[in-house]
Design an enzyme around this catalytic site. Structure first.
Site, mmCIF file in Angstrom:
data_model
loop_
_atom_site.group_PDB
_atom_site.id
_atom_site.type_symbol
_atom_site.label_atom_id
_atom_site.label_comp_id
_atom_site.label_asym_id
_atom_site.label_seq_id
_atom_site.Cartn_x
_atom_site.Cartn_y
_atom_site.Cartn_z
ATOM 1 N N TYR A 12 0.810 -1.229 0.000
ATOM 2 C CA TYR A 12 0.000 0.000 0.000
ATOM 3 C C TYR A 12 0.841 1.276 0.000
ATOM 4 O O TYR A 12 0.307 2.362 -0.175
ATOM 5 C CB TYR A 12 -0.919 0.035 1.228
ATOM 6 C CG TYR A 12 -1.964 -1.048 1.232
ATOM 7 C CD1 TYR A 12 -3.029 -1.020 0.328
ATOM 8 C CD2 TYR A 12 -1.902 -2.103 2.136
ATOM 9 C CE1 TYR A 12 -3.987 -2.017 0.333
ATOM 10 C CE2 TYR A 12 -2.861 -3.103 2.141
ATOM 11 C CZ TYR A 12 -3.903 -3.050 1.234
ATOM 12 O OH TYR A 12 -4.858 -4.035 1.239
ATOM 13 N N HIS A 17 -4.262 6.166 -1.245
ATOM 14 C CA HIS A 17 -4.870 6.176 0.085
ATOM 15 C C HIS A 17 -3.835 6.492 1.173
ATOM 16 O O HIS A 17 -4.196 6.848 2.289
ATOM 17 C CB HIS A 17 -5.513 4.810 0.358
ATOM 18 C CG HIS A 17 -6.830 4.862 1.082
ATOM 19 N ND1 HIS A 17 -7.606 5.997 1.175
ATOM 20 C CD2 HIS A 17 -7.513 3.890 1.747
ATOM 21 C CE1 HIS A 17 -8.702 5.723 1.867
ATOM 22 N NE2 HIS A 17 -8.667 4.450 2.236
ATOM 23 N N ASN A 65 -9.602 1.792 8.221
ATOM 24 C CA ASN A 65 -10.897 1.869 8.916
ATOM 25 C C ASN A 65 -10.770 1.681 10.428
ATOM 26 O O ASN A 65 -11.770 1.738 11.135
ATOM 27 C CB ASN A 65 -11.896 0.879 8.314
ATOM 28 C CG ASN A 65 -11.444 -0.562 8.419
ATOM 29 O OD1 ASN A 65 -10.271 -0.848 8.672
ATOM 30 N ND2 ASN A 65 -12.375 -1.472 8.214
ATOM 31 N N ASP A 90 -5.918 11.439 2.262
ATOM 32 C CA ASP A 90 -6.215 11.568 0.839
ATOM 33 C C ASP A 90 -7.620 12.138 0.676
ATOM 34 O O ASP A 90 -8.500 11.869 1.476
ATOM 35 C CB ASP A 90 -6.100 10.211 0.146
ATOM 36 C CG ASP A 90 -7.018 9.157 0.750
ATOM 37 O OD1 ASP A 90 -6.930 8.930 1.976
ATOM 38 O OD2 ASP A 90 -7.824 8.565 0.013
ATOM 39 N N ASN A 111 -13.190 6.402 5.491
ATOM 40 C CA ASN A 111 -13.255 5.440 6.594
ATOM 41 C C ASN A 111 -12.289 5.737 7.730
ATOM 42 O O ASN A 111 -12.589 5.470 8.893
ATOM 43 C CB ASN A 111 -13.042 4.019 6.081
ATOM 44 C CG ASN A 111 -14.221 3.545 5.255
ATOM 45 O OD1 ASN A 111 -15.353 3.959 5.475
ATOM 46 N ND2 ASN A 111 -13.954 2.695 4.280
#
Length: 189
Positions: A12, A17, A65, A90, A111
């Site tokens: 990631y 994100h 989240n 973001d 989230n």
């Protein structure tokens, strides 16, 4: 307290994100701070001194989240009031290369913000550094978009906006949020 939202793991690291984490990483590098994994706070932590003020840095290592778990742990331990927290994240409603500071507000479907608000007893008065990543155009493409890597041109614009946001932290610490907003909001990549 300055927080950069992200998802954990190398897969990631360069996805849209994780724009909030890029901000904290660049801030840490600028002030020669090594971020260390601290399981007590569920994240990477450090501290920097900007204009004579100490700022705790945090990149949650929970999934997006569950960001509130890390934020509330650090804020509660150091008794940092919610209005002294800035969360970098973001933002699809802004184009790449645009970053905006704002105080308070809702979660806008994000989230990470949703969980922070829930874990901070529904207090929403923290500042947000919204880093533009653009929108894919269709709702059903959002997940792939935020978890995908940007095109080189867009990434360069986002990097420039993050760099400018880091520079604006000096102004924020010295002269307050309005002057920092004036500079950051007039930035063009």
């Amino acid at each position: 307290m300055l927080v950069g939202l992200a998802n954990p793991g190398p897969e990631y690291a360069n996805t849209r994100h994780n724009a909030g984490a890029w901000f904290i990483e660049e801030l840490a590098a600028r002030y020669n701070c090594t971020l260390k994994h601290d399981p007590k706070y569920h994240g990477l932590t450090g501290k920097v001194i900007i204009q004579g003020q100490e700022f705790k840095l945090l990149i949650p290592t929970t999934y997006m989240n569950l960001s509130g778990k890390a934020v509330s742990s650090l804020a509660n331990f150091f008794k940092i009031p919610v209005e002294n927290i800035l969360v970098a994240h973001d933002e699809m409603d802004l184009d790449p290369g645009i970053a905006k500071l704002k105080k308070g507000g809702g979660h806008g479907g994000h989230n990470g913000l949703k969980d922070i608000i829930a874990k901070m007893a529904n207090q929403k008065d923290f500042m947000r550094l919204r880093i533009g990543i653009g929108h894919p155009g269709h709702r059903e493409m959002v997940t792939g978009w935020v978890l995908g890597k940007a095109a080189k041109d867009d990434q360069e614009k986002m990097d420039a906006a993050v760099d400018e946001a880091v520079r604006c932290m000096e102004i924020l610490a010295k002269d307050g949020v309005l002057k920092a907003q004036n500079r950051l909001h007039s930035f063009k990549p």
